[in-house]
Design a protein around this motif. Structure first.
Motif, PDB file in Angstrom:
ATOM      1  N   LYS A   1      13.261   8.686  -0.714  1.00 42.76           N
ATOM      2  CA  LYS A   1      12.281   8.353   0.327  1.00 42.76           C
ATOM      3  C   LYS A   1      12.440   6.875   0.630  1.00 42.76           C
ATOM      4  O   LYS A   1      12.458   6.050  -0.280  1.00 42.76           O
ATOM      5  CB  LYS A   1      10.857   8.639  -0.142  1.00 42.76           C
ATOM      6  N   ILE A   2      12.567   6.562   1.908  1.00 41.05           N
ATOM      7  CA  ILE A   2      12.681   5.170   2.328  1.00 41.05           C
ATOM      8  C   ILE A   2      11.333   4.745   2.911  1.00 41.05           C
ATOM      9  O   ILE A   2      10.789   5.397   3.792  1.00 41.05           O
ATOM     10  CB  ILE A   2      13.797   4.993   3.379  1.00 41.05           C
ATOM     11  N   PHE A   3      10.814   3.636   2.387  1.00 40.32           N
ATOM     12  CA  PHE A   3       9.542   3.104   2.851  1.00 40.32           C
ATOM     13  C   PHE A   3       9.775   2.070   3.948  1.00 40.32           C
ATOM     14  O   PHE A   3      10.857   1.483   4.042  1.00 40.32           O
ATOM     15  CB  PHE A   3       8.785   2.441   1.687  1.00 40.32           C
ATOM     16  N   GLU A   4       8.768   1.830   4.763  1.00 38.60           N
ATOM     17  CA  GLU A   4       8.876   0.843   5.848  1.00 38.60           C
ATOM     18  C   GLU A   4       9.235  -0.542   5.328  1.00 38.60           C
ATOM     19  O   GLU A   4       9.902  -1.315   6.005  1.00 38.60           O
ATOM     20  CB  GLU A   4       7.568   0.780   6.643  1.00 38.60           C
ATOM     21  N   SER A   5       8.812  -0.855   4.121  1.00 39.34           N
ATOM     22  CA  SER A   5       9.058  -2.168   3.519  1.00 39.34           C
ATOM     23  C   SER A   5      10.520  -2.369   3.116  1.00 39.34           C
ATOM     24  O   SER A   5      10.921  -3.480   2.801  1.00 39.34           O
ATOM     25  CB  SER A   5       8.196  -2.319   2.264  1.00 39.34           C
TER      26      SER A   5
ATOM     27  N   GLU B   1       0.816  -1.214   0.000  1.00 40.78           N
ATOM     28  CA  GLU B   1       0.000   0.000   0.000  1.00 40.78           C
ATOM     29  C   GLU B   1       0.848   1.262   0.000  1.00 40.78           C
ATOM     30  O   GLU B   1       0.564   2.213  -0.721  1.00 40.78           O
ATOM     31  CB  GLU B   1      -0.967  -0.014   1.195  1.00 40.78           C
ATOM     32  N   GLU B   2       1.906   1.272   0.794  1.00 39.11           N
ATOM     33  CA  GLU B   2       2.748   2.461   0.892  1.00 39.11           C
ATOM     34  C   GLU B   2       3.460   2.770  -0.432  1.00 39.11           C
ATOM     35  O   GLU B   2       3.506   3.923  -0.866  1.00 39.11           O
ATOM     36  CB  GLU B   2       3.780   2.273   2.008  1.00 39.11           C
TER      37      GLU B   2
ATOM     38  N   VAL C   1      12.716   1.342  -5.932  1.00 44.22           N
ATOM     39  CA  VAL C   1      13.535   0.131  -5.936  1.00 44.22           C
ATOM     40  C   VAL C   1      13.082  -0.764  -4.790  1.00 44.22           C
ATOM     41  O   VAL C   1      13.123  -0.354  -3.624  1.00 44.22           O
ATOM     42  CB  VAL C   1      15.038   0.476  -5.799  1.00 44.22           C
ATOM     43  N   GLY C   2      12.642  -1.975  -5.138  1.00 44.12           N
ATOM     44  CA  GLY C   2      12.155  -2.920  -4.145  1.00 44.12           C
ATOM     45  C   GLY C   2      13.273  -3.781  -3.587  1.00 44.12           C
ATOM     46  O   GLY C   2      14.243  -4.083  -4.286  1.00 44.12           O
ATOM     47  N   PRO C   3      13.138  -4.209  -2.333  1.00 40.86           N
ATOM     48  CA  PRO C   3      14.178  -4.995  -1.665  1.00 40.86           C
ATOM     49  C   PRO C   3      14.109  -6.479  -2.031  1.00 40.86           C
ATOM     50  O   PRO C   3      13.919  -7.349  -1.177  1.00 40.86           O
ATOM     51  CB  PRO C   3      13.869  -4.770  -0.190  1.00 40.86           C
ATOM     52  N   ILE C   4      14.228  -6.741  -3.326  1.00 45.31           N
ATOM     53  CA  ILE C   4      14.128  -8.114  -3.798  1.00 45.31           C
ATOM     54  C   ILE C   4      15.054  -8.282  -5.007  1.00 45.31           C
ATOM     55  O   ILE C   4      15.200  -7.373  -5.815  1.00 45.31           O
ATOM     56  CB  ILE C   4      12.657  -8.457  -4.174  1.00 45.31           C
ATOM     57  N   VAL C   5      15.691  -9.436  -5.081  1.00 43.76           N
ATOM     58  CA  VAL C   5      16.526  -9.803  -6.228  1.00 43.76           C
ATOM     59  C   VAL C   5      15.836 -10.986  -6.889  1.00 43.76           C
ATOM     60  O   VAL C   5      15.619 -12.007  -6.248  1.00 43.76           O
ATOM     61  CB  VAL C   5      17.962 -10.181  -5.786  1.00 43.76           C
ATOM     62  N   VAL C   6      15.487 -10.838  -8.177  1.00 45.47           N
ATOM     63  CA  VAL C   6      14.740 -11.903  -8.844  1.00 45.47           C
ATOM     64  C   VAL C   6      15.575 -12.685  -9.846  1.00 45.47           C
ATOM     65  O   VAL C   6      15.215 -13.788 -10.222  1.00 45.47           O
ATOM     66  CB  VAL C   6      13.462 -11.363  -9.525  1.00 45.47           C
ATOM     67  N   GLY C   7      16.676 -12.114 -10.302  1.00 47.35           N
ATOM     68  CA  GLY C   7      17.592 -12.841 -11.162  1.00 47.35           C
ATOM     69  C   GLY C   7      17.154 -13.090 -12.586  1.00 47.35           C
ATOM     70  O   GLY C   7      17.839 -13.776 -13.328  1.00 47.35           O
ATOM     71  N   GLU C   8      16.006 -12.556 -12.984  1.00 49.95           N
ATOM     72  CA  GLU C   8      15.523 -12.749 -14.353  1.00 49.95           C
ATOM     73  C   GLU C   8      14.541 -11.652 -14.710  1.00 49.95           C
ATOM     74  O   GLU C   8      14.112 -10.897 -13.852  1.00 49.95           O
ATOM     75  CB  GLU C   8      14.833 -14.098 -14.489  1.00 49.95           C
ATOM     76  N   GLY C   9      14.217 -11.574 -15.988  1.00 49.10           N
ATOM     77  CA  GLY C   9      13.219 -10.616 -16.440  1.00 49.10           C
ATOM     78  C   GLY C   9      13.822  -9.402 -17.112  1.00 49.10           C
ATOM     79  O   GLY C   9      15.029  -9.190 -17.096  1.00 49.10           O
TER      80      GLY C   9
END
Length: 184
Positions: A170-174, A25-26, A141-149
């Motif tokens: 801006k840093i989000f809680e996530s 949501e954020e 930028v999301g805190p995830i590494v997906v390695g493809e796409g």
């Protein structure tokens, strides 16, 4: 002159495939706010067909979250231009199909009176960056590494290096981080 803003969510490893994103949501409130500061969105056919009919249908969903509903309201209400040689018509009443020269059309739009112009997706923003028409970059930028796409700015070919300046974060809680860069 109106600003052309390229806005997109990406993973830490630069993947911009919408199916691999981290969005809560954020982080959804961020592009909602951007749309409210704009009065036009520009898409290519592929991105447009991902967004419509999905977001208009969210407005009909009684179980949608507040963030989803607010994004959907902003999306449905904003005018849209779709650059496409394939689409004959648009499903959304606020949408115009354009088959003309991307460079000339965007220059004309930037010179018109109005608020910011947002561009999303991959193909059209890549072309606009290469044409030197993007004024601002907004990446979440999301805190995830997906390695493809598909990767952010993959295939961008510039005649010379593009210099940008970081002007806001801006840093989000996530753990997501929003980055705002201006073209130098």
């Amino acid at each position: 002159m109106r600003k052309l803003i390229f806005a997109i969510h990406t993973t830490l490893d630069g993947c911009v495939d919408h199916t691999k994103q981290f969005v809560d949501e954020e982080t959804l409130e961020y592009p909602t706010h951007l749309m409210r500061e704009a009065d036009l969105q520009v898409f290519g056919r592929k991105t447009y067909q991902l967004m419509v009919p999905y977001w208009p249908e969210v407005l009909k969903d009684q179980s949608a979250t507040k963030a989803d509903t607010e994004f959907a309201q902003a999306f449905v209400s904003i005018d849209k231009i779709v650059f496409s040689r394939i689409l004959d018509s648009a499903e959304d009443k606020n949408t115009r199909i354009v088959r003309g020269n991307l460079h000339d059309e965007i220059l004309k739009l930037k010179q018109e009176q109005g608020k910011n112009i947002l561009v999303g997706g991959v193909d059209i923003p890549t072309q606009l960056i290469q044409l030197g028409l993007v004024d601002e970059y907004r990446f979440v930028v999301g805190p995830i590494v997906v390695g493809e796409g598909r990767r952010l700015l993959e295939g961008v070919s510039l005649p010379e290096r593009l210099q940008v300046k970081l002007v806001d974060t801006k840093i989000f809680e996530s753990g997501c981080v929003a980055l705002r860069y201006l073209k130098q």
